[in-house]
Design a protein around this motif. Sequence first.
Motif, PDB file in Angstrom:
ATOM      1  N   ASP A 104      51.641 -50.217  13.209  1.00  0.00           N
ATOM      2  CA  ASP A 104      52.009 -51.516  13.786  1.00  0.00           C
ATOM      3  C   ASP A 104      51.173 -51.882  15.023  1.00  0.00           C
ATOM      4  O   ASP A 104      51.522 -52.782  15.770  1.00  0.00           O
ATOM      5  N   ASP A 105      50.036 -51.195  15.208  1.00  0.00           N
ATOM      6  CA  ASP A 105      49.160 -51.438  16.360  1.00  0.00           C
ATOM      7  C   ASP A 105      47.706 -51.627  15.899  1.00  0.00           C
ATOM      8  O   ASP A 105      46.831 -50.848  16.247  1.00  0.00           O
ATOM      9  N   PRO A 106      47.435 -52.688  15.114  1.00  0.00           N
ATOM     10  CA  PRO A 106      46.074 -52.877  14.593  1.00  0.00           C
ATOM     11  C   PRO A 106      45.039 -53.168  15.679  1.00  0.00           C
ATOM     12  O   PRO A 106      43.850 -52.944  15.474  1.00  0.00           O
ATOM     13  N   SER A 107      45.462 -53.640  16.848  1.00  0.00           N
ATOM     14  CA  SER A 107      44.499 -53.930  17.915  1.00  0.00           C
ATOM     15  C   SER A 107      44.199 -52.699  18.778  1.00  0.00           C
ATOM     16  O   SER A 107      43.434 -52.790  19.734  1.00  0.00           O
ATOM     17  N   LEU A 108      44.791 -51.561  18.429  1.00  0.00           N
ATOM     18  CA  LEU A 108      44.560 -50.286  19.106  1.00  0.00           C
ATOM     19  C   LEU A 108      44.832 -50.346  20.607  1.00  0.00           C
ATOM     20  O   LEU A 108      44.028 -49.894  21.419  1.00  0.00           O
ATOM     21  N   THR A 109      45.991 -50.874  20.974  1.00  0.00           N
ATOM     22  CA  THR A 109      46.381 -50.819  22.375  1.00  0.00           C
ATOM     23  C   THR A 109      46.795 -49.402  22.758  1.00  0.00           C
ATOM     24  O   THR A 109      46.896 -49.081  23.940  1.00  0.00           O
ATOM     25  N   ARG A 110      47.013 -48.554  21.737  1.00  0.00           N
ATOM     26  CA  ARG A 110      47.340 -47.151  21.956  1.00  0.00           C
ATOM     27  C   ARG A 110      46.639 -46.312  20.909  1.00  0.00           C
ATOM     28  O   ARG A 110      46.643 -46.648  19.733  1.00  0.00           O
TER      29      ARG A 110
END
Length: 155
Positions: A104-110
């Motif tokens: 659920d984090d496709p923008s790679l904030t983590r």
Amino acid sequence: MGCGSTVEGEPERASGQEGLFNPCTDIPDSVIEGVGLDPATESADIFGVEQPGWKICKWSGEWYFFTIFSTEHPIERLRANEEYVDIESIPIGTRMGVEFHKADDPSLTRCFVALAVDQGMVWLSVNTKATFVQTEPTCSLTRRYADALESNLPR
């Protein structure tokens, strides 16, 4: 009647904590400083609450949090969890680890890096602070911390 009362005895520890590598106490402050983090920003667990089967320690960077998680769970459990994606084997110091992120984090904030260890596994993670601008990809920073700290992590 007031809300005050005295409770006798010691607090009960969360289950699954015994014998786990504790990143807050097992990594010296001098090592944390050596990788560019301030030991004074350290916080244990999740908002001070122990998580059963985990030891967690977090430090604050300029635009991110850096966290180390220690658990008894085997690395195969991570690989079998559909919540984690793009699981890729990568070299970390003198051993192999895996890099991954949440589905659920496709923008790679983590980004996460995990290492298999005798007790189970250790995760390292960089997580972008909500109101800050990410100045470097979280995965490259996580890998850099993992490489720098690898010799201070359990085998």
